[in-house]
Design an enzyme around this catalytic site. Structure first.
Site: not given
Length: 442
Positions: A415, A419
């Site tokens: 992450h 995204d």
């Protein structure tokens, strides 16, 4: 006689140390030139160390699991020839040998039942009809001091033969819960009566002995890499359901006309879809150097292929997967998988991947949350294909129910780099390609 010290040689660029995975010799063994001495593991591969001379092994560097530096002593060998004198071989470890012998003769020193294995002759009053497992072995006198049962108070004695104790142990029965029918001694009939009123014990699996397995070699590398990946990478996983009915039909048609080409599994088709989708999502095919704070987005797809071996999970790499057709991918998949399982994969075939695919095949499960192969930023996990009813178009503007082949596709991402929107969009692009397989051949 002369002493020859064999130091651990340089076994790879940038390698400073190696782990001893297994010894094939011990002090006192005679070795010939080129005979295998030990298996050493680096960060990249397992390397076999062979003796450069013939002679007798005097010393070895350490036990399996220990790590030694490049250039340090690995083995000392006594060779024939001129020397300062004959070195004395180390005296045999008498105390250790005696301890090993005692341990071998009493495999469970804390279990009086195994050491003596028999107590008394079968009681004629026993109604179970079972033979005592102690037949043919020396019996302990019936008046011998009874063994204290675990879980009871120090003053409480439970009278039972080792055969009864062994059976109760296998069934997971606490002898303290069983009441003897007569004279205070527990017999097989008492266990049978206990089981008849406690049916849950009857289905209990036999109790296995505890064992300790040293975490070394490949298993330790896997443990370290997985721990580092979960410690440093904030994972998230996205799962999508894909209709692969038409894809499976295409695969069957291609296999029917393959001739001498390798048989296609679903994996080459999935890899082809991945390679076609990646140009629009360069952040997926990337490696993140978190120490330097640099993300490298790769143009070529060097696809890691998680492969289960006897030593553990290995990840051989399909170089330039985007430049290979279905048949070339199928052949390379088979070659690399065999090399990994046989331990013949080269170090360069086990490093440098930019994205990894992991699949459990028929065991794939409904959904997986794979762990990223650091320093990559994503890993893709196709799951098992299942057949279920679905609403599909009837070709006339309506819908009908049909049996379809469905597969969940999982992707785990870093992450810090990827995204959620990007991961979902990439999987949707894969879905379009896999559900319209003609696009794979365009």
């Amino acid at each position: 006689m002369a002493r020859f010290t064999f130091n651990l040689p340089d076994i790879g660029e940038g390698i400073a140390e190696a782990e001893i995975v297994a010894w094939h010799v011990k002090p006192g063994d005679r070795v010939e030139e080129d005979q295998q001495l030990a298996d050493m593991m680096t960060d990249k591969a397992t390397v076999e160390m062979e003796s450069p001379v013939a002679g007798t092994v005097l010393e070895i560097a350490g036990e399996a699991g220990e790590v030694i530096a490049i250039g340090s002593m690995l083995v000392v060998i006594e060779t024939e020839g001129e020397g300062e004198g004959e070195p004395d071989l180390p005296a045999p470890p008498v105390a250790e040998a005696v301890a090993e012998r005692i341990e071998a003769e009493n495999s469970d020193a804390g279990d009086a039942d195994r050491v003596m294995e028999a107590v008394v002759a079968p009681d004629p009053s026993t109604s179970s009809g079972r033979e005592d497992v102690s037949q043919g072995q020396d019996a302990r006198p019936a008046h011998a001091e009874p063994v204290e049962a675990s879980g009871t108070t120090p003053t409480t004695k439970i009278l039972a033969s080792p055969a009864v104790r062994a059976r109760a142990k296998d069934l997971g029965i606490d002898l303290g819960e069983v009441k003897p029918a007569e004279d205070g001694r527990l017999r097989h009939a008492d266990l049978d009566a206990f089981l008849s009123y406690n049916a849950g014990y009857a289905a209990a699996a036999p109790r296995r002995a505890d064992e300790q397995v040293k975490v070394i070699g490949m298993r330790r590398r896997i443990a370290e890499n997985m721990a580092a990946a979960k410690r440093h990478i904030p994972h998230f996983t996205y799962v999508e359901e894909i209709d692969v009915t038409d894809l499976e039909t295409l695969r069957e048609q291609l296999n029917a006309a393959r001739g001498t080409k390798p048989k296609l599994t679903l994996l080459p088709l999935i890899i082809t879809a991945i390679c076609k989708a990646l140009p629009d999502f360069p952040m997926i095919n990337a490696r993140y150097d978190d120490e330097a704070g640099v993300v490298t987005r790769h143009g070529a797809v060097h696809l890691g292929m998680a492969t289960q071996t006897e030593a553990g999970l290995m990840v051989p790499v399909i170089r330039d997967a985007q430049a290979r057709n279905l048949w070339q991918l199928a052949g390379e998949i088979a070659r690399l998988a065999e090399a990994a399982r046989s331990g013949k994969a080269k170090s360069e075939e086990l490093s440098g991947s930019t994205l990894t695919v992991t699949s459990l095949g028929p065991l794939g499960g409904v959904a997986t949350t794979p762990v990223i192969n650091r320093p990559e930023v994503a890993i893709i996990g196709p799951n098992r294909i299942v057949e279920r009813p679905m609403f599909v178009s009837d070709g006339m503007g309506g819908e009908r129910v049909a049996k379809r082949k469905l597969m969940n596709l999982s992707i785990s991402c870093d992450h810090r780099v990827v995204d959620g929107w990007d991961a979902a969009s990439f999987v949707q692009a894969l879905r379009r390609l896999l559900e319209t397989p003609a696009l794979l051949l365009v």
